[in-house]
Design a protein around this motif. Structure first.
Motif, PDB file in Angstrom:
ATOM      1  N   GLU A   1       0.828  -1.210   0.000  1.00 22.65           N
ATOM      2  CA  GLU A   1       0.000   0.000   0.000  1.00 22.65           C
ATOM      3  C   GLU A   1       0.860   1.258   0.000  1.00 22.65           C
ATOM      4  N   ASP A   2       1.968   1.198   0.728  1.00 30.82           N
ATOM      5  CA  ASP A   2       2.865   2.353   0.829  1.00 30.82           C
ATOM      6  C   ASP A   2       3.692   2.556  -0.439  1.00 30.82           C
ATOM      7  N   GLY A   3       3.576   1.625  -1.376  1.00 33.80           N
ATOM      8  CA  GLY A   3       4.354   1.737  -2.601  1.00 33.80           C
ATOM      9  C   GLY A   3       5.818   1.415  -2.400  1.00 33.80           C
ATOM     10  N   LEU A   4       6.120   0.567  -1.403  1.00 38.38           N
ATOM     11  CA  LEU A   4       7.508   0.233  -1.095  1.00 38.38           C
ATOM     12  C   LEU A   4       7.936  -1.113  -1.662  1.00 38.38           C
ATOM     13  N   ILE A   5       6.975  -1.989  -1.948  1.00 36.86           N
ATOM     14  CA  ILE A   5       7.311  -3.294  -2.514  1.00 36.86           C
ATOM     15  C   ILE A   5       6.375  -3.606  -3.669  1.00 36.86           C
ATOM     16  N   SER A   6       6.817  -4.522  -4.511  1.00 39.02           N
ATOM     17  CA  SER A   6       6.018  -4.957  -5.652  1.00 39.02           C
ATOM     18  C   SER A   6       6.233  -6.449  -5.855  1.00 39.02           C
ATOM     19  N   ASN A   7       5.151  -7.154  -6.185  1.00 39.70           N
ATOM     20  CA  ASN A   7       5.231  -8.591  -6.426  1.00 39.70           C
ATOM     21  C   ASN A   7       5.390  -8.869  -7.915  1.00 39.70           C
ATOM     22  N   ALA A   8       6.365  -9.679  -8.249  1.00 35.67           N
ATOM     23  CA  ALA A   8       6.550 -10.143  -9.622  1.00 35.67           C
ATOM     24  C   ALA A   8       6.203 -11.626  -9.648  1.00 35.67           C
ATOM     25  N   ARG A   9       5.131 -11.956 -10.357  1.00 33.52           N
ATOM     26  CA  ARG A   9       4.641 -13.332 -10.361  1.00 33.52           C
ATOM     27  C   ARG A   9       5.744 -14.305 -10.778  1.00 33.52           C
ATOM     28  N   GLY A  10       5.948 -15.307  -9.939  1.00 34.79           N
ATOM     29  CA  GLY A  10       6.939 -16.330 -10.235  1.00 34.79           C
ATOM     30  C   GLY A  10       8.369 -15.933  -9.921  1.00 34.79           C
ATOM     31  N   LYS A  11       8.571 -14.686  -9.505  1.00 33.20           N
ATOM     32  CA  LYS A  11       9.934 -14.216  -9.236  1.00 33.20           C
ATOM     33  C   LYS A  11      10.140 -13.824  -7.774  1.00 33.20           C
ATOM     34  N   GLY A  12       9.120 -13.213  -7.152  1.00 32.81           N
ATOM     35  CA  GLY A  12       9.257 -12.823  -5.759  1.00 32.81           C
ATOM     36  C   GLY A  12       8.820 -11.398  -5.505  1.00 32.81           C
ATOM     37  N   THR A  13       9.233 -10.876  -4.366  1.00 34.40           N
ATOM     38  CA  THR A  13       8.857  -9.531  -3.934  1.00 34.40           C
ATOM     39  C   THR A  13      10.083  -8.636  -3.947  1.00 34.40           C
ATOM     40  N   PHE A  14       9.943  -7.459  -4.562  1.00 30.18           N
ATOM     41  CA  PHE A  14      11.070  -6.559  -4.752  1.00 30.18           C
ATOM     42  C   PHE A  14      10.791  -5.198  -4.111  1.00 30.18           C
ATOM     43  N   ILE A  15      11.864  -4.556  -3.662  1.00 27.44           N
ATOM     44  CA  ILE A  15      11.772  -3.208  -3.101  1.00 27.44           C
ATOM     45  C   ILE A  15      11.748  -2.211  -4.258  1.00 27.44           C
ATOM     46  N   ILE A  16      10.829  -1.266  -4.198  1.00 26.52           N
ATOM     47  CA  ILE A  16      10.769  -0.228  -5.223  1.00 26.52           C
ATOM     48  C   ILE A  16      10.990   1.128  -4.576  1.00 26.52           C
ATOM     49  N   ASP A  17      11.350   2.098  -5.368  1.00 22.00           N
ATOM     50  CA  ASP A  17      11.680   3.429  -4.866  1.00 22.00           C
ATOM     51  C   ASP A  17      10.398   4.203  -4.590  1.00 22.00           C
ATOM     52  N   ALA A  18      10.171   4.551  -3.311  1.00 21.19           N
ATOM     53  CA  ALA A  18       8.951   5.272  -2.939  1.00 21.19           C
ATOM     54  C   ALA A  18       8.862   6.632  -3.615  1.00 21.19           C
ATOM     55  N   LYS A  19      10.002   7.180  -4.066  1.00 22.48           N
ATOM     56  CA  LYS A  19       9.987   8.489  -4.722  1.00 22.48           C
ATOM     57  C   LYS A  19       9.236   8.445  -6.045  1.00 22.48           C
ATOM     58  N   ASN A  20       9.071   7.234  -6.585  1.00 22.53           N
ATOM     59  CA  ASN A  20       8.371   7.097  -7.859  1.00 22.53           C
ATOM     60  C   ASN A  20       6.858   7.000  -7.703  1.00 22.53           C
ATOM     61  N   ASN A  21       6.364   6.980  -6.453  1.00 23.72           N
ATOM     62  CA  ASN A  21       4.926   6.903  -6.234  1.00 23.72           C
ATOM     63  C   ASN A  21       4.244   8.174  -6.735  1.00 23.72           C
ATOM     64  N   ILE A  22       3.062   8.010  -7.284  1.00 18.15           N
ATOM     65  CA  ILE A  22       2.324   9.139  -7.843  1.00 18.15           C
ATOM     66  C   ILE A  22       1.296   9.639  -6.832  1.00 18.15           C
ATOM     67  N   THR A  23       1.365  10.921  -6.499  1.00 10.58           N
ATOM     68  CA  THR A  23       0.356  11.558  -5.669  1.00 10.58           C
ATOM     69  C   THR A  23      -0.093  12.825  -6.378  1.00 10.58           C
ATOM     70  N   PHE A  24      -1.254  13.334  -6.000  1.00  3.88           N
ATOM     71  CA  PHE A  24      -1.680  14.611  -6.553  1.00  3.88           C
ATOM     72  C   PHE A  24      -2.259  15.461  -5.437  1.00  3.88           C
ATOM     73  N   GLU A  25      -2.068  16.756  -5.576  1.00  3.89           N
ATOM     74  CA  GLU A  25      -2.523  17.699  -4.564  1.00  3.89           C
ATOM     75  C   GLU A  25      -3.647  18.533  -5.146  1.00  3.89           C
ATOM     76  N   GLN A  26      -4.649  18.804  -4.320  1.00  5.11           N
ATOM     77  CA  GLN A  26      -5.804  19.555  -4.791  1.00  5.11           C
ATOM     78  C   GLN A  26      -6.380  20.363  -3.643  1.00  5.11           C
ATOM     79  N   PRO A  27      -7.229  21.363  -3.954  1.00  2.00           N
ATOM     80  CA  PRO A  27      -7.883  22.108  -2.885  1.00  2.00           C
ATOM     81  C   PRO A  27      -8.806  21.190  -2.084  1.00  2.00           C
ATOM     82  N   PHE A  28      -9.297  21.700  -0.971  1.00  2.00           N
ATOM     83  CA  PHE A  28     -10.207  20.948  -0.111  1.00  2.00           C
ATOM     84  C   PHE A  28     -11.374  20.370  -0.905  1.00  2.00           C
ATOM     85  N   THR A  29     -11.627  19.069  -0.730  1.00  2.00           N
ATOM     86  CA  THR A  29     -12.742  18.423  -1.427  1.00  2.00           C
ATOM     87  C   THR A  29     -13.700  17.717  -0.481  1.00  2.00           C
ATOM     88  N   GLY A  30     -13.326  17.533   0.772  1.00  2.00           N
ATOM     89  CA  GLY A  30     -14.217  16.879   1.715  1.00  2.00           C
ATOM     90  C   GLY A  30     -13.897  15.412   1.915  1.00  2.00           C
TER      91      GLY A  30
END
Length: 255
Positions: free
Chosen positions: A71-100
């Motif tokens: 969920e934190d975007g720190l790991i990724s599963n590759a089917r048949g290969k295992g679990t790998f660490i990914i760079d959290a800096k590559n996670n996509i976020t967006f900022e917007q005004p108050f929406t509720g």
């Protein structure tokens, strides 16, 4: 939006419940190993059986911890290969005004009652990094949303104790505190940073209730920012995919 008589339960939780769940402890430990570079970006985690033995837990507990890291975007599963660490800096976020509040705005079911529990504890390394500030304590608030007696969504909020002090919140006033985190906090924020992911962690994170038999959720991580762009609260909202009113378009296909 929230009326005091809509609160089904508004209490700070018992000392027994304050004990961290085992999967949260394992999540915190693995998070720290990733942040400290013991598991650097691009590296592969040990296999589940090996990692479970290393951490001294069952594979089920380990999988729950890994779900949160995903969920934190720190790991990724590759089917048949295992679990790998990914760079959290590559996670996509967006900022917007108050929406509720996302559960009210992005869910096809309207909450009739909200059950609240909260506690105060020292922040873990992961919470400190999420809040982007050092604080001596955080208020952690669980909320379960009900319609026609059924729980259909869950929110987990982290508020630095400075937010409570800044806005003069009385934690002995459960109705007032709930109204603050459900409504007033949004009105006081200058902008919102949003990160949306698909998740399988909703049911075990919600603990007390099963949100969805299918186990497929949208996890909406919402960071409310003040005028200095400093987080005043961070919340993870878990909404079953089949109750959200958000449409996603990927590769020209709507899901």
């Amino acid at each position: 939006m929230i009326l005091e008589d809509n609160i089904e339960s508004g209490t700070n939780i018992s000392e027994e419940k304050q004990k961290k769940l085992k999967y949260v402890k394992i999540y915190d430990a693995l998070y720290l190993k990733i942040m400290n570079g013991e598991f650097p970006p691009g590296s592969q985690l040990p296999s589940e059986p090996e990692l479970a033995r290393m951490m001294g837990v069952s594979r089920m507990t380990l999988r729950q911890a890994l779900s949160l890291l995903k969920e934190d975007g720190l790991i990724s599963n590759a089917r048949g290969k295992g679990t790998f660490i990914i760079d959290a800096k590559n996670n996509i976020t967006f900022e917007q005004p108050f929406t509720g509040h996302p559960v009210y705005n992005w869910c096809s079911v309207t909450p009739e009652k909200t059950e609240l529990e909260f506690r105060i504890e020292p922040p873990s390394e992961s919470i400190t990094r999420t809040l982007q500030q050092k604080t001596p304590a955080v208020v952690i608030a669980d909320r379960w949303y009900k319609n026609d007696g059924r729980v259909f969504a869950y929110s987990l909020s982290f508020l630095p104790i400075e937010t409570i002090s800044k806005y003069g919140i009385d934690l002995n006033d459960n109705a007032g505190f709930l109204n603050f985190i459900q409504k007033n906090l949004y009105e006081k924020s200058e902008s919102t940073r949003i990160n949306i992911r698909f998740s399988g962690a909703g049911n075990f994170t919600a603990q007390k209730y099963t949100l969805s038999e299918k186990g497929h959720f949208l996890m909406i991580q919402e960071t409310l920012l003040d005028e200095r762009k400093i987080p005043i609260a961070v919340t993870k909202h878990y909404i079953p995919v089949d109750t959200t009113n958000i449409n996603f378009t990927l590769n020209n296909s709507t899901i």
